[in-house]
Design a protein around this motif. Structure first.
Motif, PDB file in Angstrom:
ATOM      1  N   ASP A  16     119.796  77.198 -20.024  1.00 55.38           N
ATOM      2  CA  ASP A  16     120.103  77.573 -21.756  1.00 55.38           C
ATOM      3  C   ASP A  16     120.409  76.007 -22.177  1.00 55.38           C
ATOM      4  OD1 ASP A  16     120.122  80.165 -21.486  1.00 55.38           O
ATOM      5  OD2 ASP A  16     122.083  80.446 -20.805  1.00 55.38           O
ATOM      6  N   ASP A  17     120.085  75.037 -21.287  1.00 61.77           N
ATOM      7  CA  ASP A  17     120.453  73.633 -22.087  1.00 61.77           C
ATOM      8  C   ASP A  17     119.112  72.851 -22.316  1.00 61.77           C
ATOM      9  OD1 ASP A  17     123.168  73.597 -21.410  1.00 61.77           O
ATOM     10  OD2 ASP A  17     122.631  73.950 -19.385  1.00 61.77           O
ATOM     11  N   VAL A  18     119.490  71.725 -23.043  1.00 61.76           N
ATOM     12  CA  VAL A  18     117.945  70.972 -23.713  1.00 61.76           C
ATOM     13  C   VAL A  18     118.389  69.538 -23.451  1.00 61.76           C
ATOM     14  CG1 VAL A  18     116.992  70.473 -25.534  1.00 61.76           C
ATOM     15  CG2 VAL A  18     117.536  72.830 -25.446  1.00 61.76           C
ATOM     16  N   LEU A  19     117.612  68.807 -22.575  1.00 59.64           N
ATOM     17  CA  LEU A  19     117.752  67.646 -22.454  1.00 59.64           C
ATOM     18  C   LEU A  19     116.757  66.716 -23.268  1.00 59.64           C
ATOM     19  CD1 LEU A  19     118.511  67.831 -18.513  1.00 59.64           C
ATOM     20  CD2 LEU A  19     120.160  67.850 -20.276  1.00 59.64           C
ATOM     21  N   LEU A  20     117.050  65.726 -23.660  1.00 57.82           N
ATOM     22  CA  LEU A  20     116.206  64.600 -24.304  1.00 57.82           C
ATOM     23  C   LEU A  20     115.830  63.805 -23.422  1.00 57.82           C
ATOM     24  CD1 LEU A  20     118.132  63.851 -27.657  1.00 57.82           C
ATOM     25  CD2 LEU A  20     116.501  65.764 -27.238  1.00 57.82           C
ATOM     26  N   GLY A  21     114.356  63.465 -23.284  1.00 62.00           N
ATOM     27  CA  GLY A  21     113.457  62.595 -22.396  1.00 62.00           C
ATOM     28  C   GLY A  21     112.295  61.882 -22.933  1.00 62.00           C
ATOM     29  N   ILE A  22     111.751  61.101 -22.140  1.00 62.69           N
ATOM     30  CA  ILE A  22     110.628  60.062 -22.640  1.00 62.69           C
ATOM     31  C   ILE A  22     109.504  60.779 -21.817  1.00 62.69           C
ATOM     32  CG2 ILE A  22     109.809  58.102 -22.782  1.00 62.69           C
ATOM     33  CD1 ILE A  22     112.524  57.044 -22.783  1.00 62.69           C
ATOM     34  N   VAL A  23     108.283  61.261 -22.528  1.00 61.66           N
ATOM     35  CA  VAL A  23     107.233  61.689 -21.706  1.00 61.66           C
ATOM     36  C   VAL A  23     106.711  60.466 -20.942  1.00 61.66           C
ATOM     37  CG1 VAL A  23     105.092  62.976 -22.065  1.00 61.66           C
ATOM     38  CG2 VAL A  23     107.051  63.651 -23.238  1.00 61.66           C
ATOM     39  N   ASP A  24     106.196  60.851 -19.878  1.00 57.72           N
ATOM     40  CA  ASP A  24     105.419  60.111 -18.796  1.00 57.72           C
ATOM     41  C   ASP A  24     104.518  60.704 -18.512  1.00 57.72           C
ATOM     42  OD1 ASP A  24     104.598  58.230 -17.380  1.00 57.72           O
ATOM     43  OD2 ASP A  24     106.578  57.911 -16.084  1.00 57.72           O
ATOM     44  N   GLY A  25     102.993  60.625 -19.073  1.00 57.71           N
ATOM     45  CA  GLY A  25     101.849  61.153 -18.475  1.00 57.71           C
ATOM     46  C   GLY A  25     101.388  62.492 -19.521  1.00 57.71           C
ATOM     47  N   ASP A  26     100.571  63.029 -18.970  1.00 52.44           N
ATOM     48  CA  ASP A  26      99.982  64.279 -19.634  1.00 52.44           C
ATOM     49  C   ASP A  26     100.966  65.498 -19.550  1.00 52.44           C
ATOM     50  OD1 ASP A  26      97.712  62.657 -20.757  1.00 52.44           O
ATOM     51  OD2 ASP A  26      96.806  63.326 -18.928  1.00 52.44           O
ATOM     52  N   ILE A  27     101.363  66.011 -20.539  1.00 51.74           N
ATOM     53  CA  ILE A  27     102.203  67.318 -20.490  1.00 51.74           C
ATOM     54  C   ILE A  27     102.137  68.137 -21.743  1.00 51.74           C
ATOM     55  CG2 ILE A  27     104.430  66.000 -21.322  1.00 51.74           C
ATOM     56  CD1 ILE A  27     106.168  67.715 -19.347  1.00 51.74           C
ATOM     57  N   ALA A  28     102.108  69.330 -21.534  1.00 53.92           N
ATOM     58  CA  ALA A  28     101.811  70.123 -22.835  1.00 53.92           C
ATOM     59  C   ALA A  28     103.133  71.003 -22.757  1.00 53.92           C
ATOM     60  CB  ALA A  28     100.598  70.946 -22.799  1.00 53.92           C
TER      61      ALA A  28
END
Length: 364
Positions: free
Chosen positions: A261-273
């Motif tokens: 139920d939680d949301v964590l901010l992050g920086i995308v590293d690589g291909d992800i959809a």
């Protein structure tokens, strides 16, 4: 000080191994240049020891194993374990209890046709090398666990194998003796130019002895790179945890990592959809801990101390490193963990990966 081994005798190991296991098919392909060391890492049950068993001739496989130009296993040839010139060293020293320490060290040279006098000289030289010159007449049971492992390593190298296989050789050692034996093994592998394959759960072992790492998950190679690259930019949750990162699993929603139920901010590293299974990594120093508010509230699973600083491990996977003098929550309590600058990567299933060639040079 002679040990019986001529200089510049390293051998190149080339292996393409497939083994059918009950839960998966192990598939790995790699080269280990002459005198080099390849470290194999992965979760329990990933197939690490199976690779060593195949190399040693103890596990049925398909594919090919070649030492320089000599084939030791393929569809037409199967060299018995005792004739492969491949030595296997395990967690337990497995010294011959009925022989003296000197006789244990002389066993390999004697088996290869050396005279009793030559074998004794080689054994005594190795006793000097491992700093146990006065125990040659002892039975192995008189030695400490660390001393026994030093003798076991020397016995394996005294036999002058073309390839030395090491199956977690430091796992049974205490914290005091393990670093000494790690250094000794790395020094002797380099000095004797013995090609080796090391299975380990410790990234520090790879740093000390190996120039390349192969990471297995469920029988498939999921990473292959140098120890430095594996530490700085791990591509798999297991190696990220080995390198000391906090690792948290969830689903990428296009802007954040959703964990329950939680949301964590992050920086995308690589291909992800959006919708992909993903994992986030962050160093413990960049995870803040609060009793009142934060990104994710989780129960404290464990506490540990590193260099005087307390690490607080959560059930969610995040680990916070507290400043000196900060009182940590108790194990079992709930606290708020907030990662800063977390990198998010796709958690692709190991079964979708193809075998990876581990070559002498890093990939482009």
């Amino acid at each position: 000080m002679a040990t019986g081994r001529d200089p510049m005798t390293g051998r190149t190991l080339r292996a393409q191994i497939t083994v059918d296991r009950p839960s998966f098919v192990l598939s790995a392909q790699f080269d280990v240049p002459a005198g080099d060391c390849l470290a194999i890492l992965g979760p329990n049950g990933a197939g690490k020891s199976t690779i060593l068993g195949a190399l040693a001739g103890l596990v049925t496989m398909t594919g090919e194993i070649r030492i320089d130009d000599r084939i030791v296993d393929d569809g037409a040839t199967h060299v018995p374990p005792e004739h492969r010139r491949i030595a296997l060293l395990e967690q337990k020293p497995r010294l011959f209890p009925h022989l003296s320490v000197r006789e244990n060290l002389a066993f390999g040279p004697r088996s290869q046709g050396r005279s009793r006098r030559e074998a004794r000289a080689i054994a005594d030289a190795w006793l000097e090398r491992i700093e146990l010159p006065d125990v040659g007449g002892w039975r192995p049971t008189r030695l400490s666990g660390g001393q026994q492992q030093r003798v076991a390593i020397a016995r394996a190298l005294a036999a002058e194998p073309d390839v030395l296989l090491l199956d977690e050789p430091f796992a049974a050692l205490d914290a005091e003796s393990a670093p000494t034996i790690r250094r000794m093994l790395a020094d002797e592998l380099a000095r004797t130019e013995t090609t080796s394959v090391l299975v380990t759960h410790e990234l520090s072992d790879a740093w000390q002895a190996a120039s390349r790492c192969l990471v297995l998950d469920a029988g498939t190679v999921v990473e292959q790179t140098t120890p430095a690259a594996l530490t700085a930019s791990p591509r798999h949750p297991f190696t990220a945890a080995l390198a000391g990162y906090s690792v948290v699993h969830g689903t990428w929603d296009g802007g954040a990592l959703v964990v329950g139920d939680d949301v964590l901010l992050g920086i995308v590293d690589g291909d992800i959809a959006p919708g992909d299974a993903a994992f986030g990594i962050v160093v413990p120093q960049d995870v803040t801990l609060s009793a009142t508010s934060g990104a994710i509230r989780s129960r404290v699973r464990a506490l540990s101390v590193h260099s005087g600083r307390v690490r607080v491990e959560s059930e969610a996977g995040l680990v916070a490193e507290l400043p000196e003098g900060t009182a940590p929550p108790a194990a079992g309590e709930r606290a708020w963990f907030t990662p800063v600058g977390m990198r998010v990567r796709a958690a692709r299933a190991a079964s979708t990966r193809s075998p990876v060639l581990v070559a002498a040079d890093p990939p482009e």
